[in-house]
Design an enzyme around this catalytic site. Structure first.
Site, mmCIF file in Angstrom:
data_model
loop_
_atom_site.group_PDB
_atom_site.id
_atom_site.type_symbol
_atom_site.label_atom_id
_atom_site.label_comp_id
_atom_site.label_asym_id
_atom_site.label_seq_id
_atom_site.Cartn_x
_atom_site.Cartn_y
_atom_site.Cartn_z
ATOM 1 N N LYS A 174 38.122 42.467 43.556
ATOM 2 C CA LYS A 174 38.734 41.597 44.555
ATOM 3 C C LYS A 174 39.508 40.487 43.856
ATOM 4 O O LYS A 174 39.021 39.897 42.892
ATOM 5 C CB LYS A 174 37.658 40.982 45.458
ATOM 6 N N LYS A 190 29.776 38.022 40.532
ATOM 7 C CA LYS A 190 30.566 36.788 40.534
ATOM 8 C C LYS A 190 29.685 35.612 40.164
ATOM 9 O O LYS A 190 28.453 35.690 40.239
ATOM 10 C CB LYS A 190 31.250 36.567 41.881
#
Length: 275
Positions: A124, A49
């Protein structure tokens, strides 16, 4: 049961979870160099991320594929070649590293879901803006439908749910169990240095751990978690079975705040504590 089954399909009763052993360690990395460092320190889950753009902001698909190639690289290709000369890993280190992709929030997560490499274990999608159960189920179904079948969707709950405009963590965790999820990440939406533990309080944190245990959910605790929190886990969550299965960190292992580079000295401290 396939992990990408729609939420409204019948869900088989979950198997009882084994007694907890040592917790897993997740580190958020933004590029190939950070991923190589995390592998060298034996990190269990490498979470891809970009910390400068929000709690679950994605990196580029190019970085996803670079890191997927790293962990899939056979032993004969570990010396020389496209890999950096300083990064030499054992077969055990490479095979143990699991990859996770942060897809961003809501619509962005749906748009990126079909680009996640099948080599990734997890992905996610942030629930911000999902104020009802139907909205959240719709998000999960849309992501699951587009994502490779090999990749498991992890439910995300925010301790500071009002800031994210979503349901509270308890409702999301219960809904995830009903929808066939096996894993939940408990994080903070706002990255202002306030930990998920401070937002929730010790009592509520223990209650969420108890809920996860009763629902047979593996859960990861994130959100400005420090080594001090980990070392006090027996005090924070008295029941062993209710404690986190994984600690997810970024800022705690960086130079400066979470937007800085990974710090080897801090990584070594976490490695010693968790191993």
């Amino acid at each position: 049961m396939p992990t990408n089954a729609p939420c409204d399909e019948p869900v088989a009763a979950p198997e009882a979870r084994p007694e907890k052993s040592k917790p897993q360690w997740l580190v958020s990395v933004r590029n190939l160099a950070e991923a190589e460092l995390a592998v060298r320190f034996g990190v269990d889950i490498l979470d891809l991320k970009e910390p400068r753009r929000g709690p679950l902001a994605p990196v580029s698909a190019e970085v996803w594929h670079q890191v997927a190639d790293l962990v899939a690289r056979p032993p004969s290709h570990r010396d020389g070649g496209p890999q950096s000369s300083a990064a030499v890993f054992s077969a055990a280190q490479l095979s143990a590293a699991q990859l996770s992709a942060a897809l961003g929030e809501s619509a962005q997560a749906v748009a990126l879901a079909d680009r996640v490499p099948p080599r990734f274990a997890f992905a996610k999608a942030g629930p911000s803006g999902c104020e009802s159960e139907s909205q959240l189920r719709g998000l999960w179904d849309a992501v699951r439908e587009r994502m490779p079948a090999e990749v498991e969707l992890v439910a995300v709950a925010y301790a500071d749910h009002r800031a994210a405009g979503c349901m509270e963590a308890e409702r999301i965790m219960a809904l995830a169990a009903q929808g066939g999820f096996r894993r939940v990440l408990l994080d903070t939406f706002e990255k202002n240095g306030c930990s998920a533990i401070e937002v929730l309080g010790q009592t509520r944190l223990s209650q969420l751990g108890r809920l996860a245990h009763r629902q047979h959910l593996w859960w990861s605790l994130a959100g400005s978690i420090t080594l001090g929190h980990v070392q006090r886990v027996a005090e924070l969550v008295p029941e062993r079975d209710d404690r986190p299965d994984c600690y997810a960190v970024r800022g705690a292992v960086c130079d400066g705040d979470r937007t800085g580079a990974l710090c080897e000295a801090k990584m070594r401290q976490w490695q010693r504590t968790l191993r």
